[in-house]
Motif scaffolding. Structure first.
Motif, PDB file in Angstrom:
ATOM      1  N   GLY A 168      43.555 -31.870  -5.848  1.00 15.03           N
ATOM      2  CA  GLY A 168      43.465 -33.262  -6.259  1.00 15.03           C
ATOM      3  C   GLY A 168      42.137 -33.931  -6.006  1.00 15.03           C
ATOM      4  N   GLY A 169      41.089 -33.140  -5.892  1.00 19.11           N
ATOM      5  CA  GLY A 169      39.772 -33.724  -5.667  1.00 19.11           C
ATOM      6  C   GLY A 169      38.739 -32.653  -5.395  1.00 19.11           C
ATOM      7  N   VAL A 170      37.701 -33.026  -4.677  1.00 21.71           N
ATOM      8  CA  VAL A 170      36.596 -32.108  -4.398  1.00 21.71           C
ATOM      9  C   VAL A 170      36.254 -32.178  -2.917  1.00 21.71           C
ATOM     10  CG1 VAL A 170      34.214 -31.476  -4.961  1.00 21.71           C
ATOM     11  CG2 VAL A 170      35.700 -32.419  -6.734  1.00 21.71           C
ATOM     12  N   TRP A 171      36.168 -31.020  -2.283  1.00 21.30           N
ATOM     13  CA  TRP A 171      35.789 -30.902  -0.878  1.00 21.30           C
ATOM     14  C   TRP A 171      34.291 -30.667  -0.798  1.00 21.30           C
ATOM     15  CZ3 TRP A 171      39.778 -31.484   2.669  1.00 21.30           C
ATOM     16  CH2 TRP A 171      41.063 -31.449   2.124  1.00 21.30           C
ATOM     17  N   VAL A 172      33.610 -31.434   0.012  1.00 22.52           N
ATOM     18  CA  VAL A 172      32.153 -31.340   0.112  1.00 22.52           C
ATOM     19  C   VAL A 172      31.760 -31.122   1.569  1.00 22.52           C
ATOM     20  CG1 VAL A 172      29.961 -32.553  -0.197  1.00 22.52           C
ATOM     21  CG2 VAL A 172      31.755 -32.770  -1.930  1.00 22.52           C
ATOM     22  N   MET A 173      30.998 -30.071   1.797  1.00 29.03           N
ATOM     23  CA  MET A 173      30.447 -29.814   3.129  1.00 29.03           C
ATOM     24  C   MET A 173      29.132 -30.557   3.245  1.00 29.03           C
ATOM     25  SD  MET A 173      31.340 -27.934   5.800  1.00 29.03           S
ATOM     26  CE  MET A 173      30.841 -29.218   6.941  1.00 29.03           C
ATOM     27  N   PHE A 180      36.399 -35.098   1.702  1.00 31.49           N
ATOM     28  CA  PHE A 180      37.242 -34.907   0.536  1.00 31.49           C
ATOM     29  C   PHE A 180      37.107 -36.114  -0.378  1.00 31.49           C
ATOM     30  CE2 PHE A 180      41.388 -35.488  -1.661  1.00 31.49           C
ATOM     31  CZ  PHE A 180      41.345 -34.351  -2.442  1.00 31.49           C
ATOM     32  N   TYR A 181      36.623 -35.861  -1.600  1.00 36.74           N
ATOM     33  CA  TYR A 181      36.513 -36.913  -2.614  1.00 36.74           C
ATOM     34  C   TYR A 181      37.745 -36.839  -3.520  1.00 36.74           C
ATOM     35  CZ  TYR A 181      31.607 -37.892  -1.506  1.00 36.74           C
ATOM     36  OH  TYR A 181      30.435 -38.261  -0.884  1.00 36.74           O
ATOM     37  N   PRO A 182      38.672 -37.793  -3.426  1.00 38.50           N
ATOM     38  CA  PRO A 182      39.860 -37.746  -4.278  1.00 38.50           C
ATOM     39  C   PRO A 182      39.504 -37.980  -5.741  1.00 38.50           C
ATOM     40  CG  PRO A 182      39.778 -39.808  -3.039  1.00 38.50           C
ATOM     41  CD  PRO A 182      38.664 -38.961  -2.521  1.00 38.50           C
ATOM     42  N   ASP A 183      40.151 -37.210  -6.620  1.00 37.66           N
ATOM     43  CA  ASP A 183      40.000 -37.379  -8.062  1.00 37.66           C
ATOM     44  C   ASP A 183      41.321 -36.966  -8.697  1.00 37.66           C
ATOM     45  OD1 ASP A 183      39.125 -37.670 -10.667  1.00 37.66           O
ATOM     46  OD2 ASP A 183      37.986 -35.793 -10.692  1.00 37.66           O
ATOM     47  N   ALA A 184      42.317 -37.816  -8.512  1.00 42.52           N
ATOM     48  CA  ALA A 184      43.691 -37.476  -8.868  1.00 42.52           C
ATOM     49  C   ALA A 184      43.871 -37.199 -10.356  1.00 42.52           C
ATOM     50  CB  ALA A 184      44.637 -38.590  -8.420  1.00 42.52           C
ATOM     51  N   ASN A 185      43.144 -37.922 -11.224  1.00 42.67           N
ATOM     52  CA  ASN A 185      43.313 -37.739 -12.666  1.00 42.67           C
ATOM     53  C   ASN A 185      42.343 -36.724 -13.261  1.00 42.67           C
ATOM     54  OD1 ASN A 185      40.938 -39.154 -12.523  1.00 42.67           O
ATOM     55  ND2 ASN A 185      41.626 -40.902 -13.747  1.00 42.67           N
ATOM     56  N   ASP A 193      35.886 -43.838  -1.904  1.00 38.76           N
ATOM     57  CA  ASP A 193      35.033 -43.235  -0.888  1.00 38.76           C
ATOM     58  C   ASP A 193      35.658 -41.942  -0.373  1.00 38.76           C
ATOM     59  OD1 ASP A 193      33.305 -45.357  -1.133  1.00 38.76           O
ATOM     60  OD2 ASP A 193      34.098 -46.442   0.608  1.00 38.76           O
ATOM     61  N   PRO A 194      34.833 -41.029   0.111  1.00 34.21           N
ATOM     62  CA  PRO A 194      35.377 -39.775   0.623  1.00 34.21           C
ATOM     63  C   PRO A 194      36.152 -39.975   1.918  1.00 34.21           C
ATOM     64  CG  PRO A 194      33.035 -39.926   1.122  1.00 34.21           C
ATOM     65  CD  PRO A 194      33.357 -41.093   0.219  1.00 34.21           C
ATOM     66  N   VAL A 195      37.106 -39.094   2.139  1.00 34.10           N
ATOM     67  CA  VAL A 195      37.860 -39.056   3.391  1.00 34.10           C
ATOM     68  C   VAL A 195      37.212 -38.015   4.300  1.00 34.10           C
ATOM     69  CG1 VAL A 195      40.095 -38.603   4.471  1.00 34.10           C
ATOM     70  CG2 VAL A 195      39.981 -39.686   2.207  1.00 34.10           C
ATOM     71  N   VAL A 196      36.886 -38.403   5.527  1.00 36.25           N
ATOM     72  CA  VAL A 196      36.321 -37.461   6.489  1.00 36.25           C
ATOM     73  C   VAL A 196      37.469 -36.671   7.109  1.00 36.25           C
ATOM     74  CG1 VAL A 196      35.024 -37.188   8.627  1.00 36.25           C
ATOM     75  CG2 VAL A 196      34.365 -38.966   6.983  1.00 36.25           C
TER      76      VAL A 196
END
Length: 282
Positions: A168-173, A180-185, A193-196
């Motif tokens: 449901g999104g993109v994980w970024v190191m 984690f950047y959510p992109d549900a659609n 904003d990203p979730v740490v």
């Protein structure tokens, strides 16, 4: 598959190197221990002319039956450090343009191995200083083997080493953080904003930072860390796991995105960069 039918698609990767002894950036100029560290390394340098991606391709020497295609180069892709593919066959490229100095940080001191001590810990995006790193998406719209459509998923990152779509999104190191950047659609625009999820990955050496996110066959996110960065990793979302997981680099680690558990999977192996699984799960 016969040997003659194998075909490689390559992104030409230009690796940035900084000759600290020639022109020291402001971020490192007054750092304690820099001169002695450089003197102890005695690192040889070469003064050679840089080639364009097209010219570089002409110098490849290939075994019979193999081919190399240039599919992305500057200015579309600059200093790529990691690629991943999504379920639609699109290529996600992490562009390490900010390397080697994090934006907004000052190096206070170097040790003999040129591991840096910074004046502060950077804040996670979008709170901290905006760097030059970005994550771009490359798509082959007509199936001819060339990535003809490019879009930027997120930019302004600051020492970002890997991006992994899924769940449901993109994980970024983006050390010291796993974001984690959510992109549900799935419209390739972050929903907010990203979730740490994790914090505490070391930044002492930006060519050994946590890197190479990939999905394991067990549903965990796997990653690597090089030899010259320490870590005190903390899970920042709701979890039963308390405290930090401390290690001294040279590790393969994993994180469960639903259970919010962090583990060291293996240690040792040198300046580890790159994690892949084969079709047997190895």
């Amino acid at each position: 598959m016969t040997r003659s039918s194998i075909r490689f698609l390559c992104v030409v990767m230009f690796c940035a190197s900084v000759a600290l002894g020639d022109e020291v950036p402001e971020a490192a100029r007054s750092a304690k221990g820099l001169d002695s560290a450089l003197n102890s390394l005695h690192a040889p340098t070469r003064d050679t002319k840089a080639l364009s991606a097209g010219e570089s391709l002409k110098h490849f020497k290939l075994r019979p039956g193999y081919a190399v295609d240039l599919i992305a180069d500057e200015p579309v892709v600059r200093q790529p450090i990691n690629i991943n593919f999504d379920a639609r066959g699109r290529m996600w490229v992490t562009q390490y343009i900010q390397y080697p100095f994090p934006k907004g940080l000052k190096i206070v001191e170097y040790d003999r191995y040129i591991r840096a001590k910074f004046d502060k810990t950077p804040l996670p995006p979008p709170l901290g200083d905006k760097g030059a790193d970005r994550v771009s998406i490359h798509e082959d719209t007509d199936g001819d083997g060339t990535f003809d459509r490019t879009k930027v998923f997120v930019d302004g990152l600051n020492i970002a080493t890997s991006a992994l779509p899924g769940k449901g999104g993109v994980w970024v190191m983006n050390p010291p953080y796993l974001l984690f950047y959510p992109d549900a659609n799935g419209d390739d625009v972050p929903d907010g904003d990203p979730v740490v999820h994790l914090s505490g990955f070391g930044l002492q050496d930006t060519h050994a930072a946590a890197n190479s996110l990939t999905w394991g066959p067990d549903g965990w996110i796997y990653g690597a860390q090089g030899s010259t960065c320490t870590a005190k990793v903390k899970v920042e979302v709701a979890t039963e796991q308390k405290g930090t997981t401390d290690f001294l680099g040279q590790a393969i680690w994993r994180y469960h995105p639903a259970r919010h558990v962090f583990e060291i999977f293996a240690e040792g192996g040198g300046n580890t960069f790159g994690v892949e699984f084969d079709d047997q799960g190895r």
